[in-house]
Design a protein around this motif. Structure first.
Motif, PDB file in Angstrom:
ATOM      1  N   SER A 137       9.776 -22.741 -13.654  1.00  0.00           N
ATOM      2  CA  SER A 137      11.288 -22.719 -14.175  1.00  0.00           C
ATOM      3  C   SER A 137      11.827 -23.750 -14.891  1.00  0.00           C
ATOM      4  N   GLN A 138      10.469 -25.321 -14.498  1.00  0.00           N
ATOM      5  CA  GLN A 138      11.082 -26.996 -15.195  1.00  0.00           C
ATOM      6  C   GLN A 138      10.333 -27.126 -16.195  1.00  0.00           C
ATOM      7  N   CYS A 139       9.118 -26.293 -16.368  1.00  0.00           N
ATOM      8  CA  CYS A 139       8.600 -27.062 -17.811  1.00  0.00           C
ATOM      9  C   CYS A 139       8.301 -25.623 -18.526  1.00  0.00           C
ATOM     10  N   GLY A 140       7.695 -24.634 -17.966  1.00  0.00           N
ATOM     11  CA  GLY A 140       7.927 -23.180 -18.800  1.00  0.00           C
ATOM     12  C   GLY A 140       6.111 -23.108 -18.944  1.00  0.00           C
ATOM     13  N   LYS A 141       5.442 -23.529 -18.149  1.00  0.00           N
ATOM     14  CA  LYS A 141       4.491 -23.516 -17.462  1.00  0.00           C
ATOM     15  C   LYS A 141       3.844 -22.422 -17.667  1.00  0.00           C
ATOM     16  N   LYS A 142       2.667 -21.272 -17.707  1.00  0.00           N
ATOM     17  CA  LYS A 142       2.389 -19.707 -17.475  1.00  0.00           C
ATOM     18  C   LYS A 142       1.126 -19.702 -16.626  1.00  0.00           C
ATOM     19  N   PHE A 143       1.288 -18.505 -15.695  1.00  0.00           N
ATOM     20  CA  PHE A 143      -0.614 -18.979 -14.583  1.00  0.00           C
ATOM     21  C   PHE A 143      -0.651 -17.945 -14.743  1.00  0.00           C
ATOM     22  N   THR A 144      -1.799 -17.360 -14.118  1.00  0.00           N
ATOM     23  CA  THR A 144      -2.741 -16.085 -13.758  1.00  0.00           C
ATOM     24  C   THR A 144      -1.818 -15.303 -12.328  1.00  0.00           C
ATOM     25  N   GLN A 145      -1.242 -16.390 -11.700  1.00  0.00           N
ATOM     26  CA  GLN A 145      -1.615 -15.775 -10.843  1.00  0.00           C
ATOM     27  C   GLN A 145       0.096 -16.952  -9.604  1.00  0.00           C
ATOM     28  N   PRO A 146       0.741 -15.735  -9.032  1.00  0.00           N
ATOM     29  CA  PRO A 146       1.682 -16.566  -8.666  1.00  0.00           C
ATOM     30  C   PRO A 146       1.349 -17.582  -7.303  1.00  0.00           C
ATOM     31  N   SER A 147      -0.017 -18.047  -6.922  1.00  0.00           N
ATOM     32  CA  SER A 147      -0.152 -18.602  -5.642  1.00  0.00           C
ATOM     33  C   SER A 147      -0.598 -19.659  -6.525  1.00  0.00           C
ATOM     34  N   HIS A 148      -1.030 -20.230  -7.999  1.00  0.00           N
ATOM     35  CA  HIS A 148      -1.384 -21.202  -8.948  1.00  0.00           C
ATOM     36  C   HIS A 148       0.297 -21.573  -9.182  1.00  0.00           C
ATOM     37  N   HIS A 157     -13.906  -8.252  -4.167  1.00  0.00           N
ATOM     38  CA  HIS A 157     -12.482  -8.334  -3.970  1.00  0.00           C
ATOM     39  C   HIS A 157     -12.266  -6.788  -4.285  1.00  0.00           C
ATOM     40  N   SER A 158     -11.215  -6.005  -3.601  1.00  0.00           N
ATOM     41  CA  SER A 158     -10.408  -4.783  -4.561  1.00  0.00           C
ATOM     42  C   SER A 158      -9.135  -5.615  -5.770  1.00  0.00           C
ATOM     43  N   TYR A 159      -8.673  -6.815  -5.038  1.00  0.00           N
ATOM     44  CA  TYR A 159      -7.537  -7.408  -6.036  1.00  0.00           C
ATOM     45  C   TYR A 159      -8.530  -7.939  -6.953  1.00  0.00           C
ATOM     46  N   GLN A 160      -9.039  -8.845  -7.469  1.00  0.00           N
ATOM     47  CA  GLN A 160     -10.310  -9.758  -8.318  1.00  0.00           C
ATOM     48  C   GLN A 160     -10.471  -9.262  -9.991  1.00  0.00           C
ATOM     49  N   PRO A 161     -10.917  -7.702 -10.041  1.00  0.00           N
ATOM     50  CA  PRO A 161     -10.929  -7.319 -11.617  1.00  0.00           C
ATOM     51  C   PRO A 161      -9.665  -7.329 -12.177  1.00  0.00           C
ATOM     52  N   SER A 162      -8.598  -7.017 -10.989  1.00  0.00           N
ATOM     53  CA  SER A 162      -6.876  -7.409 -11.973  1.00  0.00           C
ATOM     54  C   SER A 162      -6.926  -8.102 -12.174  1.00  0.00           C
ATOM     55  N   LEU A 163      -6.954  -9.575 -11.272  1.00  0.00           N
ATOM     56  CA  LEU A 163      -6.844 -11.085 -11.710  1.00  0.00           C
ATOM     57  C   LEU A 163      -7.812 -11.473 -13.033  1.00  0.00           C
ATOM     58  N   HIS A 164      -9.035 -11.441 -12.881  1.00  0.00           N
ATOM     59  CA  HIS A 164      -9.841 -11.369 -14.087  1.00  0.00           C
ATOM     60  C   HIS A 164      -9.888 -10.763 -15.014  1.00  0.00           C
ATOM     61  N   GLN A 165      -9.013  -9.435 -15.284  1.00  0.00           N
ATOM     62  CA  GLN A 165      -8.884  -9.703 -16.783  1.00  0.00           C
ATOM     63  C   GLN A 165      -7.683  -9.789 -17.417  1.00  0.00           C
ATOM     64  N   ARG A 166      -6.698 -10.800 -16.649  1.00  0.00           N
ATOM     65  CA  ARG A 166      -5.898 -11.556 -17.583  1.00  0.00           C
ATOM     66  C   ARG A 166      -7.152 -12.342 -18.612  1.00  0.00           C
ATOM     67  N   THR A 167      -8.528 -12.599 -18.104  1.00  0.00           N
ATOM     68  CA  THR A 167      -8.798 -13.752 -18.939  1.00  0.00           C
ATOM     69  C   THR A 167      -9.472 -12.654 -20.282  1.00  0.00           C
TER      70      THR A 167
END
Length: 480
Positions: A432-443, A412-422
């Motif tokens: 905004s509650q605990c400051g934990k960060k994520f690679t994707q908005p769905s997470h 899929h075309s969107y997967q390389p950009s998500l993968h590159q964050r590794t």
């Protein structure tokens, strides 16, 4: 804006405006008729179809019989038969039959616009152009369609419009044989084949086939939305001929474009054309990039252009908050709701909010559990055609989308950009509650339910609630 000073008359209008109105009335009183033969000016009342010798036109052309008042006019007319063009432009070499026509032409080179509008200051190269422009201010539309009653400021616009009713498309593309109602649309279309994009954005250097598309695009950078819906006050970057007019039909329920096969109505003609492809199956635009054909076909050149960005990884639209790039402006606008927390589309069953109407439609299938799309290979069923197409890649070994760091392949075309964050370690989405960060908005959205305690998915059998749809589906299998 430059304005031209004119002395006002007693009724508040400037002398220029009064003169223009008088000339407009004179001009429209003898508007040329597409059904009548050409003439060189208005005749006296009751003189039409009379012999030219009795109407003050004694000089007759020996080739076509047309009459003229003076020998000089006959001499100019004869050049239309002989092809003689004695007046030549010194800049481009183009020839003309009359010196006055040459003088008007030379203004294109010099940029001279000696006829200014006394209302808005806009200049014109010819007085006839000023007369037509003046109708913008007066609202006059003297040419009316006999079929639908729509009015136009120019006869040429009416003639072009009438082809909508007659179905006539006299201008044909020499490459793909697509037909058009006017020559300007044909010239714009031909740029699809030549790749020519003469109108360049000064901010991102993106090219466009028309100047109007460039002006609309530039509002993406300025975020200007000058056109507002009178019902819901939503702003749009395009006026009545496009975005705003289409949006207003959401309030009125109007669907003016109807399929002749099944009677289904559509808000836009482009939606009807896309729907008709269901019957014909025609997809004339095929992707062929860098010499390697991917075989995907499209109904419209704009769809093909957006698809090509999957190969080139071109992302023209960037988020001002996190810098993420998108290949479509609609995707950027949807993404920005991640930062603003805006969720304007709400489920009527569980009241969950979504950033787009398409996501809401997919979500609603969670409540119905309907899966009408079946894989021909393995028989697995899906809730949307998009999920089915995504699944079908499992049966294929093709991985056309590559990571620029490690050359890993993706389906899929969107997967390389998500993968590159590794590789980069980037985690742009922060709780905004605990400051934990994520690679994707769905997470991030799934994590936020830990704090809110939200459980939007309800079992239809025992009414137990779940934070994730996958947990609910797994639970429901226990009832079967």
């Amino acid at each position: 804006m430059r304005r031209v000073a004119r002395a006002p008359t007693e009724d508040g209008y400037c002398a220029c405006a009064v003169l223009l109105v008088r000339r407009l009335k004179t001009a429209t009183a003898h508007a040329p008729c597409c059904s009548c033969p050409d003439d060189d000016g208005p005749d006296e009342p009751g003189s039409r179809n009379k012999d030219t010798s009795t109407t003050g036109k004694p000089c007759k052309c020996g080739d076509c019989g047309k009459g003229f008042k003076y020998p000089s006019l006959l001499e100019i007319h004869r050049r239309s038969h002989t092809g003689e063009k004695p007046f030549t432009c010194s800049v481009c070499g183009k020839g003309f039959t009359q010196s006055t026509t040459l003088l008007r032409h030379q203004r294109f080179h010099t940029g001279e616009r000696p006829f200014p509008c006394c209302v808005c200051g806009k200049g014109f190269a010819q007085s006839s152009e000023l007369l037509i422009h003046w109708r913008v201010h007066t609202g006059e539309k003297p040419f009316t369609c006999s079929v639908c009653g729509r009015g136009f400021t120019q006869l040429s616009q009416l003639l072009t419009h009438q082809r909508v009713h007659t179905g006539e498309r006299p201008f044909t593309c020499s490459v793909c044989e697509k037909r058009f109602t006017n020559s300007s649309n044909l010239l714009t279309h031909q740029r699809v084949h030549t790749g020519k994009r003469p109108f360049i954005c000064s901010m991102c250097e993106k090219g466009f086939t028309t100047s109007s598309n460039l002006l609309t695009h530039q509002r993406i950078h300025t975020r200007e939305k000058p056109f507002t819906c009178s019902v819901c006050e939503r702003g749009f970057s395009q006026d009545q001929s496009s975005n705003l007019q289409t949006h207003q039909q959401v309030h009125t329920g109007e669907r003016p474009f109807t399929c002749s096969e099944c009677g289904k109505g559509f808000i836009q003609s482009s939606h009807l054309l896309r729907y008709k492809e269901v019957y014909t199956g025609e997809r004339p635009f095929t992707c062929s990039l860098c010499g390697k054909r991917c075989g995907k076909e499209f109904n419209f050149p704009s769809d093909l252009e957006m698809h090509r960005r999957c190969h080139t990884r071109e992302k023209l639209f960037n988020c001002s908050e996190c810098g993420k790039g998108f290949n479509r402006n609609a995707h950027l606008q949807q993404h920005q709701r991640v930062h603003t927390r805006e969720r304007p589309f709400t489920c009527s069953v569980c009241e969950k909010g979504f950033t787009s109407s398409s996501i809401l439609l997919r979500h609603k299938q969670v409540h119905t559990d309907e899966r009408p799309f079946k894989c021909a290979e393995c028989g697995k069923c899906f809730k949307s055609s998009r999920e089915l197409r995504s699944h079908q890649l499992i049966h294929s070994d093709e991985r056309p989308f590559r990571c620029s760091h490690c050359e890993a392949g993706f389906k899929h075309s969107y997967q390389p950009s998500l993968h590159q964050r590794t590789h980069t370690g980037e985690r742009p989405y922060t709780c905004s509650q605990c400051g934990k960060k994520f690679t994707q908005p769905s997470h991030l959205r799934l994590h936020e339910r830990v704090h809110s305690g939200e459980k939007p998915f309800t079992c239809t059998v025992c009414k137990k609630k779940f934070a994730h749809s996958s947990h609910m589906l797994k639970h429901q299998r226990g009832h079967k």
